[in-house]
Design a protein around this motif. Structure first.
Motif, short mmCIF file in Angstrom:
data_model
loop_
_atom_site.label_atom_id
_atom_site.label_comp_id
_atom_site.label_asym_id
_atom_site.label_seq_id
_atom_site.Cartn_x
_atom_site.Cartn_y
_atom_site.Cartn_z
N GLN A 1 0.83 -1.20 0.00
CA GLN A 1 0.00 0.00 0.00
C GLN A 1 0.87 1.25 0.00
O GLN A 1 0.56 2.23 -0.70
CB GLN A 1 -0.92 0.01 1.24
CG GLN A 1 -2.07 -0.96 1.14
CD GLN A 1 -3.02 -0.61 0.00
OE1 GLN A 1 -3.15 0.56 -0.37
NE2 GLN A 1 -3.63 -1.61 -0.60
N GLU A 2 1.97 1.19 0.76
CA GLU A 2 2.85 2.36 0.81
C GLU A 2 3.45 2.66 -0.56
O GLU A 2 3.52 3.83 -0.99
CB GLU A 2 3.99 2.12 1.81
CG GLU A 2 3.53 2.15 3.26
CD GLU A 2 4.67 1.80 4.21
OE1 GLU A 2 5.83 2.15 3.87
OE2 GLU A 2 4.40 1.17 5.26
N ILE A 3 3.87 1.65 -1.21
CA ILE A 3 4.45 1.85 -2.54
C ILE A 3 3.42 2.44 -3.48
O ILE A 3 3.67 3.43 -4.19
CB ILE A 3 4.97 0.52 -3.11
CG1 ILE A 3 6.09 -0.05 -2.21
CG2 ILE A 3 5.51 0.71 -4.53
CD1 ILE A 3 6.50 -1.44 -2.55
N LEU A 4 2.24 1.83 -3.47
CA LEU A 4 1.20 2.30 -4.37
C LEU A 4 0.80 3.74 -4.04
O LEU A 4 0.57 4.57 -4.94
CB LEU A 4 -0.02 1.37 -4.27
CG LEU A 4 0.21 -0.03 -4.87
CD1 LEU A 4 -0.93 -0.96 -4.48
CD2 LEU A 4 0.37 0.05 -6.38
N SER A 5 0.73 4.00 -2.76
CA SER A 5 0.41 5.36 -2.33
C SER A 5 1.47 6.34 -2.82
O SER A 5 1.17 7.45 -3.29
CB SER A 5 0.30 5.39 -0.80
OG SER A 5 0.22 6.70 -0.32
N ALA A 6 2.73 5.94 -2.76
CA ALA A 6 3.81 6.79 -3.23
C ALA A 6 3.71 7.01 -4.73
O ALA A 6 4.01 8.09 -5.25
CB ALA A 6 5.16 6.17 -2.86
N VAL A 7 3.29 5.95 -5.43
CA VAL A 7 3.08 6.10 -6.87
C VAL A 7 2.00 7.15 -7.12
O VAL A 7 2.16 8.09 -7.91
CB VAL A 7 2.64 4.76 -7.51
CG1 VAL A 7 2.15 4.97 -8.94
CG2 VAL A 7 3.79 3.75 -7.47
N ARG A 8 0.89 6.96 -6.40
CA ARG A 8 -0.21 7.90 -6.58
C ARG A 8 0.24 9.32 -6.29
O ARG A 8 -0.13 10.27 -7.00
CB ARG A 8 -1.35 7.53 -5.64
CG ARG A 8 -2.49 8.54 -5.64
CD ARG A 8 -3.62 8.10 -4.74
NE ARG A 8 -4.22 6.84 -5.19
CZ ARG A 8 -5.18 6.77 -6.12
NH1 ARG A 8 -5.64 7.87 -6.68
NH2 ARG A 8 -5.68 5.62 -6.45
N THR B 1 8.44 6.75 -9.21
CA THR B 1 8.09 6.50 -10.61
C THR B 1 7.52 5.09 -10.73
O THR B 1 7.69 4.24 -9.85
CB THR B 1 9.34 6.59 -11.52
OG1 THR B 1 10.19 5.48 -11.19
CG2 THR B 1 10.09 7.89 -11.29
N GLU B 2 6.88 4.86 -11.84
CA GLU B 2 6.31 3.53 -12.06
C GLU B 2 7.40 2.47 -12.14
O GLU B 2 7.23 1.35 -11.65
CB GLU B 2 5.48 3.53 -13.35
CG GLU B 2 4.16 4.27 -13.16
CD GLU B 2 3.64 4.87 -14.44
OE1 GLU B 2 4.17 4.52 -15.50
OE2 GLU B 2 2.72 5.69 -14.38
N ALA B 3 8.51 2.82 -12.76
CA ALA B 3 9.61 1.85 -12.88
C ALA B 3 10.16 1.49 -11.49
O ALA B 3 10.37 0.32 -11.16
CB ALA B 3 10.72 2.42 -13.76
N GLU B 4 10.40 2.54 -10.69
CA GLU B 4 10.88 2.28 -9.33
C GLU B 4 9.87 1.43 -8.55
O GLU B 4 10.24 0.50 -7.82
CB GLU B 4 11.11 3.60 -8.58
CG GLU B 4 12.36 4.35 -9.02
CD GLU B 4 12.37 5.79 -8.48
OE1 GLU B 4 13.45 6.40 -8.48
OE2 GLU B 4 11.29 6.27 -8.06
#
Lengths: 251, 251, 251, 251, 251, 251, 251, 251
Positions: H2-9, H14-17
Motif C-alpha cells: 500500500q505504501e508503494i502504491l500510495s507513493a506512486v499515486r 516512478t512507475e519503474a521504481e
C-alpha cells in the motif's frame, strides 16, 4: 638412470648389463605405477583414514605415519574411543573436528583458495554429515557456505537455502527420509549438484535406502550421487569439480 | 423363523425341536456372516473382478454372473484378449473403458452424487492409471477433476495442478520414478491425499519401488499410500472418504 | 504491471484495487515459480522426453509441441515402434540417433562450445549407453572424446583409455558387471568422474546392481554416480560441470 | 565279519542267520557312511567348532572332547567370554590365536609341509580375517606369506602385494568395501585365487554385500568365492588345492 | 632399447636424449602393464567373448579379430541369432558348441594335457551349464569326466557320481533349486570343489539365488563358489588349479 | 549274498575272499543307500519330473524310462510344447492333466484309498494350482474335496469353504495376493493345514512374496508352508500326513 | 433361548418380540464366532503369549489371567527380565522352561497321550529351539524323542538321527546355515517332516534366510516349513498332525 | 505494498521504481511460497519434531522455539535421554506423553471438536503405537475411541473391536506380524481405514515388512497405508479426513 647411461658411455657397463639395470628400474616404476604413494598428488585429494574397523593401535600408527610424512592427516568414521586415543596421542597438534571426522595438522593450514561449495541440509539430523564434509573442504582451501535447516519437518524450503548458496561453484545437498531435497535444488539451479543420502529414516526404505532411491530415480537431470552417509566422497567429488573450474576449460 | 415361533406357539413344535431348528438357522447366519454376498452393501464399494490370472472363460462367467445379479460389473487387469472376449460377449451392453479397466452395465448408471475427487499425475506415463481410477469413481457417482501433466520431465508443477483440483474433497496423486509429487501436493493442501506409486522407472528402485519408498518415507504428514499401480484401491479409499463426508461427522 | 501502476498514478485505480490486481499477478508468478516453462533456461539442460511408458500418439504430440516451441526435441527410451513413428512424423527434419536416444531439430545446431567430455567404456556392451550420452553432449556444444573398449573381456585397460581422454574437462565412465572401471579411472586422474552403471551382468548382482554397488562402495574418493543406464543424467551432470568451468570460479 | 564267516564255515551259523547278521553290520556301515567320525580324514580338513550361538558350557565340552580325541581343536567365531572360558579351561595347553579363531593343542604341532599360501588384504580392516585364515593354514602345515596393506585408502597396490606372494601355490585375497582387489590380483597372475569378501562397508551394499557382488560379477576369469567373512572356508579351500598339488596330476 | 644404448655408447645420442627415449618406452611398458594383450599368457586362460549385450556385427568383428590373432576364439552367452551369424561367417573353420558356448578354431587343437576335471550335475536342467564348462576345459587340454544326473528329482546320489569322478584332480559341481549337491560332494571328498549355482528354481529363492545361498552358507569346509550360471568362470578356476598342480609345489 | 555264503560253507571260497566280495556288495549297497531307485518306496511319494528347464527330448526320454519301469509317470512344470510332445509320444496311454501337471499311466490306476484332502482356494486364479495338487493326490489314492472360490474379490468366505472340507483329514489352502486365507482357515479348524502361496499379486510383495510372508509370519499356530506355487510339494506333504494317519499312532 | 421359546409358548412373548430377542442372541453368537475364547478348543492348541514387545506388567497381567482361567499358561519370546518377573510373580506354581519358553501350571499336568514327535537338530546352536518345541509338545501330551547333534560341523549324520526317531509319528527338523538337514531327512523317511530354519548363519543368507531358502526350494517332496526360529509354530503343526492321527482316517 | 502504491499515486515514486520494489516483494513472497512458516495453517496439522537423530541440545532448542511461537510443541521418536531433557527443561508446562511422543503446552488445550477416530490394535505390542496416535489426535480435538486387544494370540476378533468403534468417522488399525487385521476390518465396514504396520515380527518378513506387504497386497478395496510404525502420519491422515468431513462436500 643418468648414472647407468653415463657408465654405458664410459664403457664401464655393457649394453646388456645396462638394459638389465634399466629393466629393473623399469619394473620398479611399473610397480609404482599403481602405488598410492603419489596418489594424493595424482588425484588431488588426500588419503582419508577410515577408522571404523581398525584397532586403536592401527589408527594411531597410521595417523602418526601420515602426519609425519605429509604434515596433516584426515581421519573419518571415528568413535569416542578412537577419537580420545588420537587426541591423547597428538596433544600439541592442531586438531579440528566435525561429526566423526578429525583433521590433525603439524602446522596451521594455509591452502590455496579453491572456490566455494554450498552445503544444504534437509533436516537437523543431516547437519553432522554436512559438517564433516565442510571441515574437509575448508581444510583443502574451499570456502564453505552453509544453508542448514533448523527444525523444519516436512517439505523443504529450497528457495531460502538456494539464495544463501547462490554463488557457490558446487552444491552438496544432504537428505535422509524420502531424500527429495537434492532433486528439488537441482531443478532450480544450473550448478553441479552432489546428492548425499543420509542414514535417516525408519521402516520400509529406512537407513537412507529410500533417500538413495529417490536421488537415483529422480527425473531432474544431472543429480550426482554418492553412497549413504558418504560425506568424504562428496567432498572429494566437489574438489575434483573445483579444480576443474580453476584449471579452466580445455582451451 | 416366524414359522418356527408360530409353530411353537401353536404347540406343533416342542421347545427343544424349535431350538435345534433355530440353531441351524443361527449357524447358517453365522456362516453368512463373513460371506461376500452383502459385502458390497457393507463396505460401499462394488466387487472389482481382477482379470489377470483368470482364464477367458472364467472372466466371462464371473462377469456374466455379476452383471446378471447386480446390473453392472467392474473388471480390472484386462489384456487385449480378455477385453475382446468381454466386448464380444456383451455387445449390447453399455461399456466404458479406461486403461485396463472395463465397466459393463445393463442400463445407464445414474448414481447418487458422491462428491469430487481430484486426480493429479506426475507424468504422461501415469495417466492410464489415473484414468482407470477416474472411470471407477465416476461410475460410482463421484465427480472427477483431472490435472494431468502433459510432457514435462523433471520436477513437477504442483501449483498449477493444485489450482485445478482446489475444490475437490479428496486428492489422488499418481507418480512413478522418484514419486515426489504426492508429498509435494500434500505439503500444499489440507485435503486428504491418496498416493499411488506407478510402475514407472528403471534401474535401482525401478518398477515403482522407488516411488513407493518415497511415499512411505516422506516427512510430509498424512500421505496415505496404496500398492504400486493400485488405481482400484485408491478409488475405493476415496469412496470411503467421500461417503464419510456425505454422512457427516458423528454428531 | 506498468499498466496497473500507470492507472494508479492516473487515479483510475484505487490503491486497494491495484493491490488486488497485483496480487493476482503475484500469485500467477508464484504459480509459475515451479513451472517447467523456464526450467531449461534455469538449469541449463533441455527437457528430454522419456518415451518408455508413453503411447505413440503421446510421444508424437509431445515431440511436435517441443519441436515447435524450441526448435529441437530430445527423446530417450525409444523402442523401434516409437522411433519409426517419430521418423515418419518428421521426415524432413534433422535427426540424429544413438542407442535409444533421438534428437530432432528444425535447423542444424550451432551450439556454443561448452568444453570437452571424455567417455570411457569398460566393455563393448556399454557402448550404446556411451553413445546416447555423447549424442546429447555434442548436441549441446560439448566436444566428445571417446575411449571405447573393443572386445576385451576381463580387467580393463584404464591407462590406454586415460591417455585418450587426458585433456577432457570431465570424464564419464560406463561399466556393467562388477563396475570397477570408474573407480580405477578415478584413482588415476584428478578430473571429475561420473560413473554410469549399465544393466549388463547376470546372476547375483546382475542387471547393473553389482556395478552400482561397486561405484557407491568404492574407497576411491570422488566418484559421482547416476542410476543404472542413466546416460541422460550423466550427460546433464557433465553439462552442469562444464558450465561451472566456463563460468569460472566465484572470484 | 570274519567271525561270522568263520562260523558259517564251521556250520555254527546258517546262511540265513549269517546274512541277517551281515546285513546288520552292513546297515551299521551304511549308517556310518555319512558320519562325521571319519570326515576329517576323508576331506583332509579338521572340524572347526563354530562358537557363535553355542553356550559356554557347550563350547568347553565340545572342545574338550575333540582335544581328547584328536590332540588339537580349532574354534572359530569366538567372543571374549568364550575365549576366556577356553583359556581358563585349558591353561597348560598350547594355544594360538588370531582374530576370533583359537587353536588348542596338547602337543606342539609338527605337520607335514603342505605348500605355500599367499594372503593379500585390501585394507587394514581386513587383516584380522586374513590372520584367522593364516593361523589355520600354518597349523595344518602350510607356509603363509603375507602381503598386508597398511593404511592405504582407495585403489590398491596389487603389484607390490603380488611380488611378495609371487611364489605361493594359492592366493587368498581379502577385501571389503567394493571388493575389487581379488579380481585385480587374478587378472595379473595365473595362480588359483580365492576371494574372501569381508563385512567392511556402509550404506548401500555395506556389510560385505557389495564386495561379494563384485567378486561374483567380475569378468576376470577364475575368481573363486566364499561367503562374507568366511576365513575358515577359504583356508579349507586352499588346503584342498594344496593337497591336490602335493598329490600331483592324475598321471 | 639395445639400439638406444648402443647409440649412447657410440656417442650418437646424449644421455639426456637417451633417457627421454627410454622413458617413452618405459611409459609404453607401464601402459601395457595392465593391457589385456598379454593377459591370456599371464593368467593362462583365453579371453572368452561374452556375446550377450553385443550386437551381431560386434560379435562377428571381435570373433574375427581374435581368431586371426590367436587361431581360436571362445564365445559365450550366445543366442540363436548370434550363433547362426558366427556359423555363417566361419563356415570352413572348426566349430564346437555346447550350451551357449561356441569355440571356433583355424586348426584342430592339440593342447598339452592339463589334468582331469570331474563335472557333476544335480539335475538334468544343469547339464547345459556343465557341457559349456566341459567344452572349454577340453579345448584347453583338460580331460573331462562327467557324472551327469539323468532324471532324478529330489535328493541326489552323490556316491554314484563320486565314484565316476574319483580320480579327477578338481571337481566342478552344478546345482540349482536348493543347491545342496556341491556341499554334499565336498563332505565326501578331499579334492578341490568348485560350486556353480544354476538359474533353476522358482518362487522364493528362485533363479539360483537359493542355490547360491546354500553354497555360500554351507558348513562343509572348502566349497569355492562362482556366480549363478558362470560355467566359464568355473572352468577358469579349474584351469588355475590344474596349472598349479602341473607346476607342482613351491619346492 | 546267499551264494557267497554257500560257497563259504562249501569251502569253495575262503573267508578272506568272501569278505572282499561281501564288501563289494556292501559298498554297492552303501552306494545305493542314497540312490533314488528306492526313494519312492522309502518316502512313499513318486518322483515327479520337473519339465521346466529340460529339453523336449530329455523330457520324453525321462518320461518313457519311468513309465517303462513303474507303469506311471508324473510330469510337472509343463508348457504347451512339452505337453504336446508327451501327448504325441504316448498316444495310447492313459493321460490325466491339471494345470501344468500331466500324469501318464500304462494302466488305469487303482490305488489303495489313502484318506481325504480338502483343497481350498482364495481366488479364481489359485484354482490351477489346486487342480495340479488334486490330480496328484487322486492318482495316489486320496479322495479330494474341493472348496474353490468362484469370483469373489476381497476378504474370503472361510466358513463356507470350511463346511465343505470339514471331514477332510488334511487341508491344503492356496492363496496369492496378501495370502490371508490359510491362517484364517487354520484359526477355525484343528486339522493339519498346508499353505501354498501362489504367484498372484503385483507391485510390492507381488509374485507371491507377500503371500509367503503372511503365511510365515502368521500368529495362528500350526500353519505349514511350502514354496510359492509348489502344488506338488503340498501334495507330497499331505500324502506323508495321510500315511501317518493310516499307519496310526506309535502304540 | 429355552426361556424365550417357553415364553412364546406361554403367550407371554409375541413372535415378533421373540424374534428380536433371538436375533440379539444370534448377533452375539455371530460375534463370538470369531472370538478367541473358544479358539483353544477349536484348533486344539493353547494360546502362547509372545512376550517380546510386551511390557513386563502386560506380560504378568496376561499370564495371570490365562493361568486363572485355564490352569496353565505358555509364554514364549522371554528375555531374562520378563522371565524373572514371571518367576517372582508365580513362586509356588509349577514352572518348566526351555530356551525362551516358560510354562506355568497350577497343577501337575496329566495330558492325554498324543503320540510321538522326533526332534532332530543339525547343530548345537539349534538345540535351544528344539528344546522350546519339545517342552510345548510334552506339556500337551506328546512323547518327545530327541536326536540332537553335539558338536559336528559340516555335513550331517542323518541316518544316526533317523534311527533314533524312526518310530516317531512326526519329525521336526531344525537347521540354520545352509539348512540342508530337513530335506535330507525327508528324503530318507516317509513321515511328515516339519522344517524349522533357525537364525544361525552369517554374511549373505545369514540369520536363517539361507536355511529358509533351502527348505522352500528343496526338490525333496513334502517338506513343510515354518518361519525362522518358529519353534512354537512347529509344535502346533505337529499337534495338528498328531490329533489327525489319533482321530484316524475319515472312514 | 500500500505504501508503494500510495507513493506512486503521490508521484513520489516512478512507475519503474515502484515495479522494482514490488518485484522485490514479489520475489520474497515467491520465496515464502514453499516455506514452512505457514505450513501448519496450510495443511492443518502441526509440525511434529522427530527427535531421533537430533542431539539433545538441538531437540531442546527446537522445542523451545516452537513452544514460544505456537504455544505447543509435538515431539516424536523420543528416547529416555531426550524425554528427560525435555521434562527437565519445561518443568512447569503441561506435558502429555504416549509411547515415544510428548506434547508440551503453555496452556491447557481447548481445541475445536474435530470428530471421532477409532483406534484398533491387533495385539498388545501394537498398543504403544496406537497410544501415540491417540495422543496427537486428542490434542488436536478429535475424540478417540479405543478397541485395544489384550492378550489374544492368533486370529483376531474384529467384530468385537468393530462394535466399539462403529460410530467413529475414521478407523486407524495397527498390526504387526502378518498384518491381517486392517483388511479384515475394512472388509466389514464402509468407513475410511488407515492401516499402520508395526515393527513387530521375526524371521522372514519381520520388523513389520510382512505386515506392510499384506496391507499393500490386500484385495479388500480401500485400505490406505502409512510406513511401518508411522503413528504420526496415520494421525495426520485421519485429521485430513476429519477436516474434510467437517467442511462437508463440495456442494
Amino acid at each position: 638412470m643418468q648414472e647407468i647411461l653415463s657408465a654405458v658411455r664410459r664403457g664401464v657397463l655393457t649394453e646388456a648389463e645396462a638394459e638389465t639395470r634399466i629393466m629393473a628400474i623399469l619394473y620398479e616404476r611399473g610397480e609404482d605405477f599403481l602405488l598410492d604413494l603419489h596418489r594424493e598428488k595424482r588425484i588431488g585429494f588426500p588419503e582419508v583414514v577410515y577408522a571404523a574397523g581398525k584397532s586403536v593401535p592401527q589408527v594411531l600408527a597410521i595417523a602418526a605415519a601420515i602426519l609425519e610424512e605429509k604434515g596433516a592427516v584426515f581421519v573419518s568414521g571415528l568413535d569416542d574411543e578412537r577419537e580420545s586415543a588420537l587426541r591423547g596421542r597428538f596433544p600439541d597438534r592442531i586438531l579440528r573436528q566435525a561429526g566423526r571426522v578429525l583433521v590433525i595438522r603439524a602446522d596451521a593450514a594455509a591452502p590455496a583458495p579453491l572456490g566455494t561449495v554450498g552445503l544444504v541440509t534437509a533436516g537437523t539430523s543431516d547437519i553432522p554429515y554436512a559438517r564433516e564434509c565442510g571441515l574437509i573442504l575448508s581444510e583443502l582451501g574451499a570456502e564453505v557456505v552453509e544453508a542448514f535447516d533448523a527444525g523444519a519437518a516436512g517439505m523443504h524450503r529450497p528457495e531460502l537455502g538456494l539464495r544463501t548458496v547462490r554463488n557457490a561453484d558446487v552444491l552438496i545437498v544432504f537428505a535422509g527420509m524420502e531424500g527429495v531435497l537434492p532433486p528439488l535444488i537441482a531443478s532450480l539451479t544450473p550448478q553441479p549438484v552432489i546428492a548425499v543420502p543420509t542414514p535417516i529414516g525408519y521402516g520400509h526404505g529406512g537407513l537412507g535406502e529410500g533417500a538413495l532411491c529417490t536421488m537415483l530415480q529422480t527425473c531432474v537431470p544431472g543429480v550426482l550421487v554418492v553412497n549413504i552417509g558418504n560425506a568424504v566422497g562428496a567432498a572429494a567429488g566437489a574438489v575434483r569439480i573445483l579444480k576443474a573450474i580453476r584449471k579452466g576449460g580445455g582451451e
